[in-house]
Write an enzyme that holds these catalytic residues in place. Structure first.
Site, short mmCIF file in Angstrom:
data_model
loop_
_atom_site.label_atom_id
_atom_site.label_comp_id
_atom_site.label_asym_id
_atom_site.label_seq_id
_atom_site.Cartn_x
_atom_site.Cartn_y
_atom_site.Cartn_z
N VAL A 203 -56.55 -1.50 -5.55
CA VAL A 203 -55.64 -2.22 -4.65
C VAL A 203 -56.03 -3.69 -4.54
O VAL A 203 -55.17 -4.56 -4.62
CB VAL A 203 -55.62 -1.55 -3.26
CG1 VAL A 203 -54.76 -2.35 -2.28
CG2 VAL A 203 -55.11 -0.11 -3.37
N CYS A 204 -57.29 -3.99 -4.36
CA CYS A 204 -57.73 -5.35 -4.03
C CYS A 204 -58.22 -6.16 -5.23
O CYS A 204 -58.30 -7.39 -5.13
CB CYS A 204 -58.84 -5.30 -2.99
SG CYS A 204 -58.36 -4.43 -1.49
#
Length: 190
Positions: free
Chosen positions: A117-118
């Site tokens: 996600v990051c």
């Protein structure tokens, strides 16, 4: 393969927060913390630019503040960290992207939690903007192994180089008998 060196490289650490780190089950928490500390300590010790960012630090029960060790290691970088208020791809946050650009470096060593996600999106976005990017995989982690492996594949296919903490530090040091080696060696064997 273009090797990175200390003079042309910035260290960029994304969302290593007290809560978020616990989501990274693919990298044991102590190993993840150790490697983030090594990367930040090395950058600080050799004078490399260090950019820190967090997402929704005020969500204390879930994401929480950045690792307190980062404040102890690099109080100046910690004080000016980019506090995103929900932007998922950190590169889409104008303050974060500008902080990375303002380092004046073309090479970025990046690590972040969670990888899927990051980390994937800012790494690929920085690469698409013309930066050279290496992601330190053992200073990242995802909630499950499938997500982690898909993240590695996406980044590699886009042209991001994947590495480990020890390999990245060794590449930057180049010579253990150098001043940078004196900074790095105790971090890696400690």
């Amino acid at each position: 393969m273009q090797r990175f060196n200390i003079d042309d490289t910035a260290m960029i650490l994304i969302d290593h927060q007290t809560g978020t780190n616990t989501w990274a089950s693919t990298t044991p928490l102590e190993l993840l913390r150790r490697n983030v500390i090594i990367l930040a300590s090395f950058a600080k010790g050799v004078g490399m630019p260090l950019v820190l960012t967090s997402s929704q630090e005020t969500n204390v029960d879930v994401q929480g503040p950045l690792m307190p060790e980062l404040e102890a290691i690099a109080p100046d970088a910690f004080a000016v960290r980019i506090k995103r208020i929900g932007v998922v791809n950190a590169w889409d946050d104008p303050a974060f992207a500008e902080a990375c650009r303002q380092t004046g470096k073309r090479n970025f060593v990046m690590a972040g939690v969670t990888t899927d996600v990051c980390m994937v999106s800012p790494a690929i976005s920085a690469l698409e903007e013309g930066f050279n990017v290496q992601v330190v995989c053992d200073a990242c982690g995802s909630t499950n192994q499938i997500a982690e492996e898909m993240s590695w594949r996406r980044m590699e296919r886009a042209g991001v180089r994947l590495t480990s903490t020890n390999a990245m530090v060794a590449e930057l040091v180049r010579n253990w008998a150098s001043a940078a080696g004196e900074v790095a060696f105790p971090l890696l064997v400690g």
